[in-house]
Scaffold this motif. Structure first.
Motif, PDB file in Angstrom:
ATOM      1  N   VAL A 153       2.832  -5.756  -8.048  1.00 47.55           N
ATOM      2  CA  VAL A 153       2.557  -4.359  -7.744  1.00 47.55           C
ATOM      3  C   VAL A 153       3.865  -3.609  -7.563  1.00 47.55           C
ATOM      4  N   ALA A 154       4.006  -2.495  -8.263  1.00 47.28           N
ATOM      5  CA  ALA A 154       5.166  -1.620  -8.067  1.00 47.28           C
ATOM      6  C   ALA A 154       4.894  -0.768  -6.828  1.00 47.28           C
ATOM      7  N   THR A 155       5.828  -0.773  -5.908  1.00 46.32           N
ATOM      8  CA  THR A 155       5.643  -0.019  -4.665  1.00 46.32           C
ATOM      9  C   THR A 155       6.245   1.376  -4.737  1.00 46.32           C
ATOM     10  N   GLU A 156       6.842   1.710  -5.853  1.00 47.47           N
ATOM     11  CA  GLU A 156       7.402   3.044  -6.027  1.00 47.47           C
ATOM     12  C   GLU A 156       7.271   3.465  -7.487  1.00 47.47           C
ATOM     13  N   THR A 157       7.386   4.743  -7.733  1.00 46.63           N
ATOM     14  CA  THR A 157       7.331   5.266  -9.094  1.00 46.63           C
ATOM     15  C   THR A 157       8.644   4.935  -9.799  1.00 46.63           C
ATOM     16  N   ILE A 158       8.539   4.506 -11.035  1.00 46.75           N
ATOM     17  CA  ILE A 158       9.723   4.147 -11.809  1.00 46.75           C
ATOM     18  C   ILE A 158       9.840   5.146 -12.961  1.00 46.75           C
ATOM     19  N   PRO A 159      10.606   6.228 -12.749  1.00 48.44           N
ATOM     20  CA  PRO A 159      10.706   7.244 -13.806  1.00 48.44           C
ATOM     21  C   PRO A 159      11.413   6.688 -15.049  1.00 48.44           C
ATOM     22  N   LYS A 160      10.950   7.100 -16.197  1.00 49.12           N
ATOM     23  CA  LYS A 160      11.537   6.730 -17.487  1.00 49.12           C
ATOM     24  C   LYS A 160      11.573   5.219 -17.709  1.00 49.12           C
ATOM     25  N   ALA A 219      10.586   1.693 -19.310  1.00 50.12           N
ATOM     26  CA  ALA A 219      10.108   1.206 -20.601  1.00 50.12           C
ATOM     27  C   ALA A 219       9.430  -0.137 -20.368  1.00 50.12           C
ATOM     28  N   TYR A 220       8.299  -0.348 -21.019  1.00 50.72           N
ATOM     29  CA  TYR A 220       7.525  -1.563 -20.824  1.00 50.72           C
ATOM     30  C   TYR A 220       7.432  -2.315 -22.137  1.00 50.72           C
ATOM     31  N   SER A 221       7.611  -3.631 -22.070  1.00 49.54           N
ATOM     32  CA  SER A 221       7.508  -4.438 -23.281  1.00 49.54           C
ATOM     33  C   SER A 221       6.071  -4.899 -23.473  1.00 49.54           C
ATOM     34  N   TYR A 222       5.827  -5.547 -24.581  1.00 47.61           N
ATOM     35  CA  TYR A 222       4.484  -6.065 -24.847  1.00 47.61           C
ATOM     36  C   TYR A 222       4.189  -7.300 -24.008  1.00 47.61           C
ATOM     37  N   HIS A 223       5.163  -7.771 -23.233  1.00 49.02           N
ATOM     38  CA  HIS A 223       4.958  -8.914 -22.349  1.00 49.02           C
ATOM     39  C   HIS A 223       4.333  -8.512 -21.021  1.00 49.02           C
ATOM     40  N   ILE A 224       4.013  -7.231 -20.894  1.00 53.70           N
ATOM     41  CA  ILE A 224       3.447  -6.720 -19.642  1.00 53.70           C
ATOM     42  C   ILE A 224       2.254  -5.828 -19.964  1.00 53.70           C
ATOM     43  N   ILE A 225       1.206  -5.971 -19.185  1.00 52.93           N
ATOM     44  CA  ILE A 225       0.101  -5.010 -19.225  1.00 52.93           C
ATOM     45  C   ILE A 225       0.224  -4.166 -17.972  1.00 52.93           C
ATOM     46  N   ARG A 226       0.320  -2.869 -18.156  1.00 57.58           N
ATOM     47  CA  ARG A 226       0.429  -1.954 -17.017  1.00 57.58           C
ATOM     48  C   ARG A 226      -0.944  -1.362 -16.750  1.00 57.58           C
ATOM     49  N   PHE A 227      -1.344  -1.406 -15.495  1.00 62.25           N
ATOM     50  CA  PHE A 227      -2.663  -0.929 -15.095  1.00 62.25           C
ATOM     51  C   PHE A 227      -2.493   0.133 -14.012  1.00 62.25           C
ATOM     52  N   ARG A 228      -2.964   1.314 -14.297  1.00 65.44           N
ATOM     53  CA  ARG A 228      -2.900   2.398 -13.307  1.00 65.44           C
ATOM     54  C   ARG A 228      -4.266   2.593 -12.681  1.00 65.44           C
ATOM     55  N   LEU A 229      -4.264   2.593 -11.365  1.00 62.45           N
ATOM     56  CA  LEU A 229      -5.508   2.814 -10.638  1.00 62.45           C
ATOM     57  C   LEU A 229      -5.732   4.311 -10.470  1.00 62.45           C
ATOM     58  N   HIS A 230      -6.946   4.746 -10.723  1.00 64.29           N
ATOM     59  CA  HIS A 230      -7.286   6.148 -10.518  1.00 64.29           C
ATOM     60  C   HIS A 230      -7.986   6.354  -9.183  1.00 64.29           C
ATOM     61  N   GLU A 231      -8.452   5.246  -8.603  1.00 59.91           N
ATOM     62  CA  GLU A 231      -9.075   5.300  -7.281  1.00 59.91           C
ATOM     63  C   GLU A 231      -7.995   5.069  -6.224  1.00 59.91           C
ATOM     64  N   ASN A 232      -8.329   5.433  -4.996  1.00 61.21           N
ATOM     65  CA  ASN A 232      -7.393   5.255  -3.900  1.00 61.21           C
ATOM     66  C   ASN A 232      -7.554   3.860  -3.303  1.00 61.21           C
ATOM     67  N   TRP A 233      -6.614   2.960  -3.570  1.00 63.04           N
ATOM     68  CA  TRP A 233      -6.620   1.602  -3.044  1.00 63.04           C
ATOM     69  C   TRP A 233      -5.439   1.454  -2.097  1.00 63.04           C
ATOM     70  N   ASP A 234      -5.610   0.677  -1.047  1.00 61.28           N
ATOM     71  CA  ASP A 234      -4.488   0.354  -0.177  1.00 61.28           C
ATOM     72  C   ASP A 234      -3.437  -0.390  -0.998  1.00 61.28           C
ATOM     73  N   LEU A 235      -2.183  -0.005  -0.829  1.00 65.32           N
ATOM     74  CA  LEU A 235      -1.099  -0.573  -1.634  1.00 65.32           C
ATOM     75  C   LEU A 235      -0.981  -2.088  -1.460  1.00 65.32           C
ATOM     76  N   ILE A 236      -1.003  -2.577  -0.243  1.00 66.16           N
ATOM     77  CA  ILE A 236      -0.876  -4.017  -0.005  1.00 66.16           C
ATOM     78  C   ILE A 236      -2.127  -4.753  -0.508  1.00 66.16           C
ATOM     79  N   PHE A 237      -3.286  -4.125  -0.372  1.00 64.13           N
ATOM     80  CA  PHE A 237      -4.524  -4.741  -0.861  1.00 64.13           C
ATOM     81  C   PHE A 237      -4.438  -4.995  -2.369  1.00 64.13           C
ATOM     82  N   ARG A 238      -3.771  -4.115  -3.087  1.00 71.15           N
ATOM     83  CA  ARG A 238      -3.622  -4.291  -4.541  1.00 71.15           C
ATOM     84  C   ARG A 238      -2.966  -5.625  -4.872  1.00 71.15           C
ATOM     85  N   THR A 239      -2.025  -6.053  -4.029  1.00 66.07           N
ATOM     86  CA  THR A 239      -1.323  -7.306  -4.321  1.00 66.07           C
ATOM     87  C   THR A 239      -2.246  -8.515  -4.223  1.00 66.07           C
TER      88      THR A 239
END
Length: 136
Positions: free
Chosen positions: A18-25, A27-47
C-alpha cells in the motif's frame, strides 16, 4: 494498492503493498497492477484486506502459466473479491489489532533469532573445548 501480477510460483501471485502517500508523475511497469479504491477504506486496513487466505486462493486458481512463470491477467484480477466491513471505524479497529499482533510477532521473532545465535555460539564453544560442561 499495488499487486504483483506475475511470479515464478503460484503462491507469490497477487501479493500487495500500500502506498501511504501520493506519488506524482510515477511510472508503473507491467510488473505491477495498480488498484485505486474509490470507497473510503482505512489506510492500515488496506494492508491487511488483500492478504487473506481467501484472496490468495482466488489468485492461485486464476493465474495461468507453466512451471517457470505464472501470471494473473487484469481481466481475472478484476473479478477477484474481498470481504470488508463497510464501517470505517470497524476497519480501523481490525487494522489496529492486526498491526499490534504483527509488531508483537516481529519482536518475538527478533528474540528467537538472538537466542538461535546465542545457541550457535555456545555450541561452537562447547565443540571446540573453549567451554566445559561441569557435572556436579
Amino acid at each position: 494498492v499495488f499487486f504483483t501480477p506475475s511470479s515464478e510460483t503460484r503462491d507469490d501471485i497477487a501479493h500487495s503493498a500500500v502506498a501511504t502517500e501520493t506519488i506524482p508523475k510515477a511510472a508503473y511497469s507491467y510488473h505491477i497492477i495498480r488498484f485505486r479504491l474509490h470507497e473510503n477504506w482505512d489506510l492500515i486496513f488496506r494492508t491487511y484486506a488483500f492478504k487473506t487466505p481467501y484472496f490468495y486462493k482466488q489468485a492461485y486458481s486464476l493465474c495461468e502459466g507453466s512451471g517457470q512463470r505464472y501470471v494473473i491477467s487484469q481481466r481475472y484480477f478484476r473479478n477477484m473479491t474481498v470481504h470488508i466491513p463497510l464501517d470505517i471505524e470497524e476497519q480501523y479497529k481490525i487494522a489496529s489489532i492486526l498491526s499490534t499482533n504483527d509488531k508483537e510477532i516481529e519482536t518475538l521473532q527478533q528474540k528467537l533469532d538472538c537466542l538461535k545465535q546465542e545457541k550457535k555460539a555456545l555450541m561452537q564453544q562447547l565443540l571446540t573445548g573453549k567451554r566445559r560442561v561441569q557435572i556436579n
